[in-house]
Design a protein around this motif. Structure first.
Motif, PDB file in Angstrom:
ATOM      1  N   GLY A  31     -54.841 120.734   5.913  1.00 13.94           N
ATOM      2  CA  GLY A  31     -55.190 119.361   6.266  1.00 13.94           C
ATOM      3  C   GLY A  31     -54.793 118.384   5.174  1.00 13.94           C
ATOM      4  O   GLY A  31     -54.213 117.323   5.440  1.00 13.94           O
ATOM      5  N   GLY A  32     -55.084 118.730   3.926  1.00 10.16           N
ATOM      6  CA  GLY A  32     -54.703 117.872   2.811  1.00 10.16           C
ATOM      7  C   GLY A  32     -53.204 117.745   2.665  1.00 10.16           C
ATOM      8  O   GLY A  32     -52.677 116.650   2.414  1.00 10.16           O
ATOM      9  N   ALA A  33     -52.497 118.864   2.843  1.00  9.01           N
ATOM     10  CA  ALA A  33     -51.036 118.847   2.714  1.00  9.01           C
ATOM     11  C   ALA A  33     -50.396 117.968   3.791  1.00  9.01           C
ATOM     12  O   ALA A  33     -49.404 117.282   3.527  1.00  9.01           O
ATOM     13  CB  ALA A  33     -50.486 120.267   2.794  1.00  9.01           C
ATOM     14  N   LEU A  34     -50.942 117.982   4.989  1.00  5.43           N
ATOM     15  CA  LEU A  34     -50.407 117.140   6.062  1.00  5.43           C
ATOM     16  C   LEU A  34     -50.623 115.659   5.746  1.00  5.43           C
ATOM     17  O   LEU A  34     -49.741 114.825   6.000  1.00  5.43           O
ATOM     18  CB  LEU A  34     -51.061 117.503   7.395  1.00  5.43           C
ATOM     19  CG  LEU A  34     -50.657 118.856   7.984  1.00  5.43           C
ATOM     20  CD1 LEU A  34     -51.511 119.174   9.201  1.00  5.43           C
ATOM     21  CD2 LEU A  34     -49.177 118.885   8.353  1.00  5.43           C
ATOM     22  N   LEU A  35     -51.770 115.321   5.185  1.00  5.52           N
ATOM     23  CA  LEU A  35     -52.017 113.938   4.792  1.00  5.52           C
ATOM     24  C   LEU A  35     -51.055 113.492   3.689  1.00  5.52           C
ATOM     25  O   LEU A  35     -50.567 112.362   3.698  1.00  5.52           O
ATOM     26  CB  LEU A  35     -53.462 113.782   4.316  1.00  5.52           C
ATOM     27  CG  LEU A  35     -54.534 113.789   5.405  1.00  5.52           C
ATOM     28  CD1 LEU A  35     -55.917 113.818   4.776  1.00  5.52           C
ATOM     29  CD2 LEU A  35     -54.392 112.571   6.312  1.00  5.52           C
ATOM     30  N   VAL A  36     -50.767 114.390   2.758  1.00  7.69           N
ATOM     31  CA  VAL A  36     -49.800 114.083   1.699  1.00  7.69           C
ATOM     32  C   VAL A  36     -48.416 113.863   2.302  1.00  7.69           C
ATOM     33  O   VAL A  36     -47.706 112.910   1.955  1.00  7.69           O
ATOM     34  CB  VAL A  36     -49.763 115.216   0.659  1.00  7.69           C
ATOM     35  CG1 VAL A  36     -48.565 115.064  -0.270  1.00  7.69           C
ATOM     36  CG2 VAL A  36     -51.057 115.235  -0.151  1.00  7.69           C
ATOM     37  N   GLY A  83     -59.546 104.457   8.701  1.00  9.20           N
ATOM     38  CA  GLY A  83     -60.581 103.843   7.892  1.00  9.20           C
ATOM     39  C   GLY A  83     -61.569 104.838   7.330  1.00  9.20           C
ATOM     40  O   GLY A  83     -62.525 104.463   6.652  1.00  9.20           O
ATOM     41  N   SER A  84     -61.325 106.137   7.583  1.00 11.67           N
ATOM     42  CA  SER A  84     -62.206 107.177   7.046  1.00 11.67           C
ATOM     43  C   SER A  84     -61.880 107.471   5.586  1.00 11.67           C
ATOM     44  O   SER A  84     -60.786 107.185   5.094  1.00 11.67           O
ATOM     45  CB  SER A  84     -62.049 108.473   7.857  1.00 11.67           C
ATOM     46  OG  SER A  84     -62.472 108.311   9.183  1.00 11.67           O
ATOM     47  N   LYS A  85     -62.822 108.085   4.899  1.00 12.67           N
ATOM     48  CA  LYS A  85     -62.580 108.557   3.551  1.00 12.67           C
ATOM     49  C   LYS A  85     -61.637 109.768   3.613  1.00 12.67           C
ATOM     50  O   LYS A  85     -61.637 110.508   4.602  1.00 12.67           O
ATOM     51  CB  LYS A  85     -63.884 108.961   2.877  1.00 12.67           C
ATOM     52  CG  LYS A  85     -64.845 107.810   2.613  1.00 12.67           C
ATOM     53  CD  LYS A  85     -66.104 108.313   1.938  1.00 12.67           C
ATOM     54  CE  LYS A  85     -67.069 107.167   1.651  1.00 12.67           C
ATOM     55  NZ  LYS A  85     -68.314 107.656   0.998  1.00 12.67           N
ATOM     56  N   PRO A  86     -60.849 109.992   2.559  1.00  7.40           N
ATOM     57  CA  PRO A  86     -59.937 111.142   2.559  1.00  7.40           C
ATOM     58  C   PRO A  86     -60.624 112.472   2.856  1.00  7.40           C
ATOM     59  O   PRO A  86     -60.120 113.271   3.643  1.00  7.40           O
ATOM     60  CB  PRO A  86     -59.347 111.118   1.148  1.00  7.40           C
ATOM     61  CG  PRO A  86     -59.358 109.664   0.778  1.00  7.40           C
ATOM     62  CD  PRO A  86     -60.636 109.139   1.377  1.00  7.40           C
ATOM     63  N   LYS A  87     -61.786 112.726   2.260  1.00  3.14           N
ATOM     64  CA  LYS A  87     -62.465 114.002   2.476  1.00  3.14           C
ATOM     65  C   LYS A  87     -62.833 114.203   3.944  1.00  3.14           C
ATOM     66  O   LYS A  87     -62.701 115.305   4.486  1.00  3.14           O
ATOM     67  CB  LYS A  87     -63.715 114.108   1.610  1.00  3.14           C
ATOM     68  CG  LYS A  87     -64.430 115.462   1.714  1.00  3.14           C
ATOM     69  CD  LYS A  87     -65.577 115.550   0.736  1.00  3.14           C
ATOM     70  CE  LYS A  87     -66.270 116.909   0.804  1.00  3.14           C
ATOM     71  NZ  LYS A  87     -67.018 117.109   2.055  1.00  3.14           N
ATOM     72  N   LEU A  93     -59.082 117.299  10.041  1.00  3.54           N
ATOM     73  CA  LEU A  93     -57.814 117.983  10.287  1.00  3.54           C
ATOM     74  C   LEU A  93     -57.974 119.497  10.191  1.00  3.54           C
ATOM     75  O   LEU A  93     -57.348 120.241  10.950  1.00  3.54           O
ATOM     76  CB  LEU A  93     -56.760 117.504   9.289  1.00  3.54           C
ATOM     77  CG  LEU A  93     -56.210 116.100   9.541  1.00  3.54           C
ATOM     78  CD1 LEU A  93     -55.398 115.618   8.343  1.00  3.54           C
ATOM     79  CD2 LEU A  93     -55.350 116.074  10.803  1.00  3.54           C
ATOM     80  N   SER A  94     -58.819 119.958   9.281  1.00  4.93           N
ATOM     81  CA  SER A  94     -59.000 121.410   9.130  1.00  4.93           C
ATOM     82  C   SER A  94     -59.560 122.034  10.401  1.00  4.93           C
ATOM     83  O   SER A  94     -59.266 123.189  10.716  1.00  4.93           O
ATOM     84  CB  SER A  94     -59.916 121.715   7.943  1.00  4.93           C
ATOM     85  OG  SER A  94     -61.273 121.400   8.225  1.00  4.93           O
ATOM     86  N   ARG A  95     -60.337 121.261  11.141  1.00  7.36           N
ATOM     87  CA  ARG A  95     -60.930 121.789  12.383  1.00  7.36           C
ATOM     88  C   ARG A  95     -59.893 121.990  13.484  1.00  7.36           C
ATOM     89  O   ARG A  95     -60.162 122.682  14.475  1.00  7.36           O
ATOM     90  CB  ARG A  95     -62.055 120.870  12.862  1.00  7.36           C
ATOM     91  CG  ARG A  95     -63.291 120.902  11.957  1.00  7.36           C
ATOM     92  CD  ARG A  95     -64.481 120.227  12.613  1.00  7.36           C
ATOM     93  NE  ARG A  95     -64.340 118.793  12.699  1.00  7.36           N
ATOM     94  CZ  ARG A  95     -64.719 117.939  11.750  1.00  7.36           C
ATOM     95  NH1 ARG A  95     -65.263 118.386  10.634  1.00  7.36           N
ATOM     96  NH2 ARG A  95     -64.575 116.638  11.908  1.00  7.36           N
ATOM     97  N   ALA A 214     -57.961 115.511  -4.467  1.00  9.62           N
ATOM     98  CA  ALA A 214     -59.374 115.546  -4.863  1.00  9.62           C
ATOM     99  C   ALA A 214     -60.266 115.798  -3.647  1.00  9.62           C
ATOM    100  O   ALA A 214     -61.232 116.574  -3.716  1.00  9.62           O
ATOM    101  CB  ALA A 214     -59.766 114.232  -5.540  1.00  9.62           C
ATOM    102  N   ALA A 215     -59.927 115.161  -2.533  1.00 12.62           N
ATOM    103  CA  ALA A 215     -60.686 115.362  -1.294  1.00 12.62           C
ATOM    104  C   ALA A 215     -60.544 116.795  -0.795  1.00 12.62           C
ATOM    105  O   ALA A 215     -61.507 117.393  -0.300  1.00 12.62           O
ATOM    106  CB  ALA A 215     -60.221 114.383  -0.224  1.00 12.62           C
ATOM    107  N   THR A 216     -59.341 117.349  -0.932  1.00 13.85           N
ATOM    108  CA  THR A 216     -59.107 118.735  -0.511  1.00 13.85           C
ATOM    109  C   THR A 216     -59.930 119.686  -1.363  1.00 13.85           C
ATOM    110  O   THR A 216     -60.547 120.636  -0.851  1.00 13.85           O
ATOM    111  CB  THR A 216     -57.614 119.081  -0.621  1.00 13.85           C
ATOM    112  OG1 THR A 216     -56.852 118.156   0.160  1.00 13.85           O
ATOM    113  CG2 THR A 216     -57.351 120.497  -0.117  1.00 13.85           C
TER     114      THR A 216
END
Length: 231
Positions: A31-36, A83-87, A93-95, A214-216
């Motif tokens: 999920g974090g990698a996709l956001l990056v 508008g959500s926080k990164p975490k 996304l992980s779900r 950091a969120a990941t």
């Protein structure tokens, strides 16, 4: 290749098809990698004070399709929760099980094989041994020049190194490709951390990646704590 696909090729043992480390939080890393990746493509960004959104929240800048279904699905999730926080977005996304989708893509493209089996004839298990290691070999060469030889990463390699640093996998990953002593592995981890904090990308992009990694890490920590409590 997507950053998450590169990450998976690096952390899966070519022969056994098993992750070289804990695999319980692969979905959060994906999920974090996709956001990056979406940030590097200019699709998403962190809101600033004058954007109309609260500062530090993830916003969509460009809804145009990327040409990769996994990324486009992730972009849809981000848009629905803009508008959500990164975490919160990493967890959302992980779900959707993005690591599973990325693994299926790697199998379909002939880079991995899927081998299903059972432990003790009862518990189902899946392994992902390498089918074609050429891209992974090139990737490891690039990382060796950056993490072992002191080379300067390009933006995409810098983002991958930042994810490896955040998940403390850099030394372990490099040791899987070449024999490294414990001290050499620690040196690689330190080098990855320094690079992640350095000027490998423009200020806005690096700030975004720092927030997402950091969120990941926070999402991973939550997963590990929950897993430990239920064990």
């Amino acid at each position: 290749m997507l950053i998450i696909e590169d990450y998976l090729l690096l952390v899966l043992d070519d022969v056994t098809g098993k992750p070289v480390g804990d695999s319980s939080y692969l979905q959060q890393i994906a999920g974090g990698a996709l956001l990056v990746e979406l940030a590097l493509l200019g699709r998403v960004d962190l809101a600033g004070d004058a954007s109309g959104w609260r500062s530090g929240r993830v916003v969509v800048r460009d809804q145009a399709p990327t040409g990769r279904l996994l990324l486009d699905d992730a972009l849809t999730v981000v848009k629905s929760r803009e508008g959500s926080k990164p975490k919160s977005l990493v967890e959302a996304l992980s779900r959707t099980k993005p690591a599973d989708a990325a693994l299926d893509d790697l199998v379909a493209r002939g880079l991995l094989r899927r081998e299903d089996g059972r432990i003790l004839g009862i518990f189902p298990t899946t392994r992902w041994p390498a089918a074609d290691s050429r891209h992974e070999g090139e990737l490891r060469g690039t990382l060796a020049r950056v993490l072992l030889d002191g080379g300067v990463p390009d933006e995409r390699t810098g983002a991958l190194v930042a994810i490896l640093a955040a998940t403390r996998q850099a030394g372990r990953v490099m040791a899987a490709g070449a024999p490294l002593t414990a001290s050499e592995r620690r040196a690689v981890d330190q080098r990855a951390t320094v690079l992640a904090e350095g000027s490998w990308a423009a200020g806005a992009t690096r700030k975004y990646v720092e927030e997402i990694t950091a969120a990941t890490t926070a999402a991973i920590t939550t997963t590990v704590v929950i897993a430990g409590a239920t064990a």
